[in-house]
Motif scaffolding. Structure first.
Motif, PDB file in Angstrom:
ATOM      1  N   ALA A 133       0.832  -1.207   0.000  1.00  0.00           N
ATOM      2  CA  ALA A 133       0.000   0.000   0.000  1.00  0.00           C
ATOM      3  C   ALA A 133       0.871   1.263   0.000  1.00  0.00           C
ATOM      4  O   ALA A 133       0.570   2.232  -0.697  1.00  0.00           O
ATOM      5  N   ALA A 136       2.399   1.677  -3.445  1.00  0.00           N
ATOM      6  CA  ALA A 136       1.365   2.118  -4.380  1.00  0.00           C
ATOM      7  C   ALA A 136       1.080   3.609  -4.207  1.00  0.00           C
ATOM      8  O   ALA A 136       0.971   4.353  -5.195  1.00  0.00           O
ATOM      9  N   GLN A 137       0.995   4.038  -2.972  1.00  0.00           N
ATOM     10  CA  GLN A 137       0.728   5.452  -2.707  1.00  0.00           C
ATOM     11  C   GLN A 137       1.902   6.325  -3.146  1.00  0.00           C
ATOM     12  O   GLN A 137       1.703   7.366  -3.769  1.00  0.00           O
ATOM     13  N   VAL A 141       0.307   4.351  -8.137  1.00  0.00           N
ATOM     14  CA  VAL A 141      -0.250   3.229  -8.885  1.00  0.00           C
ATOM     15  C   VAL A 141      -1.140   2.424  -7.940  1.00  0.00           C
ATOM     16  O   VAL A 141      -1.159   2.660  -6.743  1.00  0.00           O
ATOM     17  N   SER A 142      -1.840   1.451  -8.476  1.00  0.00           N
ATOM     18  CA  SER A 142      -2.707   0.630  -7.635  1.00  0.00           C
ATOM     19  C   SER A 142      -1.890  -0.441  -6.905  1.00  0.00           C
ATOM     20  O   SER A 142      -0.782  -0.781  -7.319  1.00  0.00           O
ATOM     21  N   THR A 143      -2.462  -0.974  -5.857  1.00  0.00           N
ATOM     22  CA  THR A 143      -1.811  -2.041  -5.100  1.00  0.00           C
ATOM     23  C   THR A 143      -1.623  -3.270  -5.971  1.00  0.00           C
ATOM     24  O   THR A 143      -0.604  -3.959  -5.882  1.00  0.00           O
ATOM     25  N   GLY A 144      -2.579  -3.547  -6.832  1.00  0.00           N
ATOM     26  CA  GLY A 144      -2.470  -4.683  -7.749  1.00  0.00           C
ATOM     27  C   GLY A 144      -1.297  -4.530  -8.703  1.00  0.00           C
ATOM     28  O   GLY A 144      -0.610  -5.505  -9.022  1.00  0.00           O
ATOM     29  N   THR A 145      -1.043  -3.302  -9.155  1.00  0.00           N
ATOM     30  CA  THR A 145       0.108  -3.049 -10.024  1.00  0.00           C
ATOM     31  C   THR A 145       1.401  -3.320  -9.278  1.00  0.00           C
ATOM     32  O   THR A 145       2.335  -3.906  -9.832  1.00  0.00           O
TER      33      THR A 145
END
Length: 174
Positions: A133, A136-137, A141-145
């Protein structure tokens, strides 16, 4: 910037400078380019010091953006690929596992197949010990990325036997 802010900025750079330079070195795979990235990051931070709430996060994001920009610019130039120059083949030996930051020239050249985003995610996730997380922040980008990119990057790095020690927690191979 007033005197109080200047002292706070100097204290931040004195306390975080080595950590930020290590991250820049891992992101670029070249200590000389890393110093340039580090200096440019500090210049951008100084210009916005009074408006930055979290200077470390700001620096990581700026470093990532600079490395991405340099990588794209280098890819457009004929005769050059990526951020780092080729490492000579005369370097022999295996990297030691004294610290997670002991990534010498032989180790660094193995990073070159990774994209700038893959390097950034691997560095932040495994060397800077950030959660998915947080990464990503920081990178927007997203956590999935983060999960998928880290998985692909680590799988790619695992194909190089000299780098397995970086990700291993025991002496057994990955």
């Amino acid at each position: 910037m007033d005197k109080r802010q200047a002292r706070a900025f100097e204290a931040f750079t004195a306390g975080s400078g080595a950590e930020l330079l290590r991250i820049a070195t891992l992101l670029t795979s070249d200590p000389h380019i890393a110093e340039d990235v580090y200096q440019e990051t500090l210049q951008r931070l100084a210009a916005r010091w009074s408006r930055v709430d979290n200077p470390r996060a700001f620096c990581r994001r700026v470093m990532h953006n600079i490395v991405i920009d340099q990588s794209r610019a280098a890819a457009r130039r004929p005769g050059r690929r990526g951020c780092s120059p080729p490492v000579t083949a005369a370097i022999h030996g295996r990297p030691t596992r004294t610290t997670p930051w002991s990534c010498g020239p032989r180790c660094s050249r193995r990073w070159t197949p990774l994209t700038a985003q893959q390097r950034a995610i691997v560095v932040l996730r495994y060397f800077d010990d950030r959660s998915e997380a947080d990464v990503a922040q920081l990178l927007g980008v997203s956590t999935g990325t983060v999960k998928s990119t880290a998985s692909r990057a680590v799988a790619q790095l695992r194909s190089h036997p000299g780098l397995t020690a970086i990700f291993a927690t025991t002496d057994s191979p990955l």
